[in-house]
Design a protein around this motif. Structure first.
Motif, PDB file in Angstrom:
ATOM      1  N   VAL A 236       0.839  -1.203   0.000  1.00  0.00           N
ATOM      2  CA  VAL A 236       0.000   0.000   0.000  1.00  0.00           C
ATOM      3  C   VAL A 236       0.872   1.250   0.000  1.00  0.00           C
ATOM      4  O   VAL A 236       0.649   2.184  -0.778  1.00  0.00           O
ATOM      5  N   SER A 237       1.863   1.280   0.871  1.00  0.00           N
ATOM      6  CA  SER A 237       2.740   2.456   0.976  1.00  0.00           C
ATOM      7  C   SER A 237       3.520   2.694  -0.311  1.00  0.00           C
ATOM      8  O   SER A 237       3.710   3.843  -0.724  1.00  0.00           O
ATOM      9  N   GLU A 238       3.960   1.622  -0.926  1.00  0.00           N
ATOM     10  CA  GLU A 238       4.688   1.759  -2.192  1.00  0.00           C
ATOM     11  C   GLU A 238       3.773   2.375  -3.260  1.00  0.00           C
ATOM     12  O   GLU A 238       4.176   3.299  -3.975  1.00  0.00           O
ATOM     13  N   PHE A 239       2.544   1.883  -3.353  1.00  0.00           N
ATOM     14  CA  PHE A 239       1.601   2.424  -4.326  1.00  0.00           C
ATOM     15  C   PHE A 239       1.320   3.901  -4.043  1.00  0.00           C
ATOM     16  O   PHE A 239       1.365   4.732  -4.943  1.00  0.00           O
ATOM     17  N   CYS A 240       1.042   4.210  -2.788  1.00  0.00           N
ATOM     18  CA  CYS A 240       0.727   5.595  -2.421  1.00  0.00           C
ATOM     19  C   CYS A 240       1.918   6.518  -2.661  1.00  0.00           C
ATOM     20  O   CYS A 240       1.746   7.660  -3.091  1.00  0.00           O
ATOM     21  N   GLY A 241       3.115   6.028  -2.391  1.00  0.00           N
ATOM     22  CA  GLY A 241       4.312   6.830  -2.626  1.00  0.00           C
ATOM     23  C   GLY A 241       4.527   7.143  -4.095  1.00  0.00           C
ATOM     24  O   GLY A 241       5.005   8.218  -4.449  1.00  0.00           O
ATOM     25  N   GLU A 242       4.159   6.207  -4.961  1.00  0.00           N
ATOM     26  CA  GLU A 242       4.345   6.403  -6.399  1.00  0.00           C
ATOM     27  C   GLU A 242       3.224   7.208  -7.055  1.00  0.00           C
ATOM     28  O   GLU A 242       3.473   7.960  -7.994  1.00  0.00           O
ATOM     29  N   HIS A 243       1.986   7.025  -6.567  1.00  0.00           N
ATOM     30  CA  HIS A 243       0.840   7.581  -7.288  1.00  0.00           C
ATOM     31  C   HIS A 243      -0.017   8.573  -6.505  1.00  0.00           C
ATOM     32  O   HIS A 243      -0.771   9.324  -7.123  1.00  0.00           O
ATOM     33  N   LEU A 244       0.049   8.549  -5.188  1.00  0.00           N
ATOM     34  CA  LEU A 244      -0.867   9.353  -4.381  1.00  0.00           C
ATOM     35  C   LEU A 244      -0.097  10.272  -3.449  1.00  0.00           C
ATOM     36  O   LEU A 244       0.931  10.793  -3.822  1.00  0.00           O
TER      37      LEU A 244
ATOM     38  N   PRO B 288      -1.939 -11.154  -0.365  1.00  0.00           N
ATOM     39  CA  PRO B 288      -1.662  -9.789   0.094  1.00  0.00           C
ATOM     40  C   PRO B 288      -1.896  -8.738  -0.982  1.00  0.00           C
ATOM     41  O   PRO B 288      -2.398  -7.651  -0.703  1.00  0.00           O
ATOM     42  N   GLU B 289      -1.553  -9.065  -2.242  1.00  0.00           N
ATOM     43  CA  GLU B 289      -1.736  -8.110  -3.341  1.00  0.00           C
ATOM     44  C   GLU B 289      -3.217  -7.781  -3.545  1.00  0.00           C
ATOM     45  O   GLU B 289      -3.573  -6.635  -3.836  1.00  0.00           O
ATOM     46  N   THR B 290      -4.066  -8.781  -3.376  1.00  0.00           N
ATOM     47  CA  THR B 290      -5.500  -8.575  -3.555  1.00  0.00           C
ATOM     48  C   THR B 290      -6.040  -7.661  -2.455  1.00  0.00           C
ATOM     49  O   THR B 290      -6.829  -6.751  -2.721  1.00  0.00           O
ATOM     50  N   TRP B 291      -5.606  -7.905  -1.216  1.00  0.00           N
ATOM     51  CA  TRP B 291      -6.059  -7.062  -0.106  1.00  0.00           C
ATOM     52  C   TRP B 291      -5.517  -5.645  -0.246  1.00  0.00           C
ATOM     53  O   TRP B 291      -6.236  -4.664  -0.011  1.00  0.00           O
ATOM     54  N   ALA B 292      -4.253  -5.516  -0.639  1.00  0.00           N
ATOM     55  CA  ALA B 292      -3.667  -4.181  -0.808  1.00  0.00           C
ATOM     56  C   ALA B 292      -4.433  -3.408  -1.885  1.00  0.00           C
ATOM     57  O   ALA B 292      -4.796  -2.238  -1.689  1.00  0.00           O
ATOM     58  N   ALA B 293      -4.703  -4.058  -3.008  1.00  0.00           N
ATOM     59  CA  ALA B 293      -5.448  -3.407  -4.091  1.00  0.00           C
ATOM     60  C   ALA B 293      -6.860  -3.045  -3.631  1.00  0.00           C
ATOM     61  O   ALA B 293      -7.362  -1.959  -3.933  1.00  0.00           O
ATOM     62  N   GLY B 294      -7.501  -3.936  -2.882  1.00  0.00           N
ATOM     63  CA  GLY B 294      -8.844  -3.671  -2.389  1.00  0.00           C
ATOM     64  C   GLY B 294      -8.888  -2.486  -1.452  1.00  0.00           C
ATOM     65  O   GLY B 294      -9.793  -1.641  -1.534  1.00  0.00           O
ATOM     66  N   VAL B 295      -7.919  -2.385  -0.566  1.00  0.00           N
ATOM     67  CA  VAL B 295      -7.846  -1.259   0.373  1.00  0.00           C
ATOM     68  C   VAL B 295      -7.645   0.048  -0.382  1.00  0.00           C
ATOM     69  O   VAL B 295      -8.366   1.027  -0.160  1.00  0.00           O
TER      70      VAL B 295
ATOM     71  N   HIS C 111      -6.244  11.764 -10.358  1.00  0.00           N
ATOM     72  CA  HIS C 111      -7.084  10.929 -11.224  1.00  0.00           C
ATOM     73  C   HIS C 111      -6.332   9.722 -11.776  1.00  0.00           C
ATOM     74  O   HIS C 111      -5.202   9.825 -12.250  1.00  0.00           O
ATOM     75  N   MET C 112      -7.006   8.585 -11.691  1.00  0.00           N
ATOM     76  CA  MET C 112      -6.538   7.373 -12.353  1.00  0.00           C
ATOM     77  C   MET C 112      -7.727   6.467 -12.581  1.00  0.00           C
ATOM     78  O   MET C 112      -8.771   6.632 -11.949  1.00  0.00           O
ATOM     79  N   ALA C 113      -7.572   5.522 -13.475  1.00  0.00           N
ATOM     80  CA  ALA C 113      -8.638   4.574 -13.782  1.00  0.00           C
ATOM     81  C   ALA C 113      -8.515   3.364 -12.855  1.00  0.00           C
ATOM     82  O   ALA C 113      -7.436   3.083 -12.317  1.00  0.00           O
ATOM     83  N   ALA C 114      -9.617   2.659 -12.703  1.00  0.00           N
ATOM     84  CA  ALA C 114      -9.624   1.448 -11.876  1.00  0.00           C
ATOM     85  C   ALA C 114      -8.589   0.443 -12.397  1.00  0.00           C
ATOM     86  O   ALA C 114      -7.909  -0.229 -11.612  1.00  0.00           O
ATOM     87  N   ASP C 115      -8.465   0.372 -13.715  1.00  0.00           N
ATOM     88  CA  ASP C 115      -7.483  -0.546 -14.312  1.00  0.00           C
ATOM     89  C   ASP C 115      -6.064  -0.202 -13.873  1.00  0.00           C
ATOM     90  O   ASP C 115      -5.226  -1.094 -13.719  1.00  0.00           O
TER      91      ASP C 115
ATOM     92  N   PHE D 176      -0.974  -3.793  -9.012  1.00  0.00           N
ATOM     93  CA  PHE D 176      -0.897  -4.947  -8.110  1.00  0.00           C
ATOM     94  C   PHE D 176      -0.977  -6.266  -8.890  1.00  0.00           C
ATOM     95  O   PHE D 176      -1.153  -7.331  -8.306  1.00  0.00           O
ATOM     96  N   ASN D 177      -0.856  -6.176 -10.229  1.00  0.00           N
ATOM     97  CA  ASN D 177      -0.920  -7.346 -11.124  1.00  0.00           C
ATOM     98  C   ASN D 177      -2.219  -8.120 -10.963  1.00  0.00           C
ATOM     99  O   ASN D 177      -2.229  -9.349 -10.876  1.00  0.00           O
ATOM    100  N   LEU D 178      -3.333  -7.373 -10.915  1.00  0.00           N
ATOM    101  CA  LEU D 178      -4.652  -7.973 -10.768  1.00  0.00           C
ATOM    102  C   LEU D 178      -5.579  -7.457 -11.866  1.00  0.00           C
ATOM    103  O   LEU D 178      -5.337  -6.406 -12.455  1.00  0.00           O
ATOM    104  N   ALA D 179      -6.662  -8.179 -12.071  1.00  0.00           N
ATOM    105  CA  ALA D 179      -7.723  -7.694 -12.951  1.00  0.00           C
ATOM    106  C   ALA D 179      -8.501  -6.619 -12.199  1.00  0.00           C
ATOM    107  O   ALA D 179      -8.629  -6.683 -10.960  1.00  0.00           O
ATOM    108  N   ALA D 180      -9.033  -5.663 -12.921  1.00  0.00           N
ATOM    109  CA  ALA D 180      -9.799  -4.588 -12.292  1.00  0.00           C
ATOM    110  C   ALA D 180     -11.009  -5.149 -11.544  1.00  0.00           C
ATOM    111  O   ALA D 180     -11.378  -4.642 -10.479  1.00  0.00           O
ATOM    112  N   SER D 181     -11.609  -6.195 -12.071  1.00  0.00           N
ATOM    113  CA  SER D 181     -12.777  -6.791 -11.405  1.00  0.00           C
ATOM    114  C   SER D 181     -12.389  -7.401 -10.061  1.00  0.00           C
ATOM    115  O   SER D 181     -13.160  -7.324  -9.094  1.00  0.00           O
ATOM    116  N   THR D 182     -11.197  -7.989  -9.959  1.00  0.00           N
ATOM    117  CA  THR D 182     -10.735  -8.571  -8.701  1.00  0.00           C
ATOM    118  C   THR D 182     -10.545  -7.479  -7.658  1.00  0.00           C
ATOM    119  O   THR D 182     -11.024  -7.596  -6.520  1.00  0.00           O
ATOM    120  N   ALA D 183      -9.865  -6.407  -8.038  1.00  0.00           N
ATOM    121  CA  ALA D 183      -9.644  -5.293  -7.108  1.00  0.00           C
ATOM    122  C   ALA D 183     -10.974  -4.642  -6.731  1.00  0.00           C
ATOM    123  O   ALA D 183     -11.212  -4.320  -5.561  1.00  0.00           O
TER     124      ALA D 183
END
Length: 171
Positions: free
Chosen positions: A18-26, A54-61, A79-83, A89-96
């Protein structure tokens, strides 16, 4: 908030994603909201984090917090898209999206729940500030600081707006 010892490793693994994603994009406010949500997931009995990747939970959060803060709107500076979230997180948008939906239901996450809103969005949402006083609907952003403080400590408003005025010091 305290993380149960049995959940510490799980928390650390998901929090780093989560922190890595937020640091890069948010930004740090998004990160703080995401990590608070992750802490609540860890304290739930039994914790739903015990099942799934863990990747699924991180993406969901991240998805749950971002969607609640209108990140899919082109007017949002982040702004970003769900995809885009899912792909990171290497997941499908529907999974996240499905995991985010599960999390949002679990914790009643919606735009009228200021616990999961960025402060700028909470401040702009007039419905969060309207309270009934002696039969009249009043905007508490316009009330004296003493009244704002009382309302905040009772959990009626998300924060004390007067505390955010630059140069304004409260006791």
């Amino acid at each position: 908030m305290a993380i149960p010892n049995t959940m510490r490793d799980t928390y650390d693994e998901i929090a780093s994603l989560v922190s890595e994603f937020c640091g890069e994009h948010l930004d740090s406010e998004y990160e703080a909201l995401c990590l608070r949500l992750l802490e609540k997931l860890c304290r739930k009995r039994p914790s739903p984090l015990l099942a799934g990747k863990p990747e699924t939970w991180a993406a969901g959060v991240v998805y749950a917090i971002c969607a609640n803060n209108y990140i899919f709107s082109k007017d949002n500076p982040f702004h970003m898209a769900a995809d885009d979230i899912a792909a990171d997180f290497n997941l499908a948008a529907s999974t996240a999206g499905n995991k985010a939906s599960q999390i949002r239901k679990m914790f009643d996450i919606h735009p009228m729940n200021s616990e999961w809103l960025r402060s700028d969005l909470a401040e702009e949402n007039p419905a969060l500030w309207m309270l009934k006083v002696d039969g009249f609907i009043v905007d508490f952003r316009l009330m004296p600081i003493e009244i704002q403080s009382l309302a905040f400590h009772k959990g009626l408003i998300p924060f004390v707006p007067a505390d955010r005025i630059e140069g304004f010091v409260t006791v």
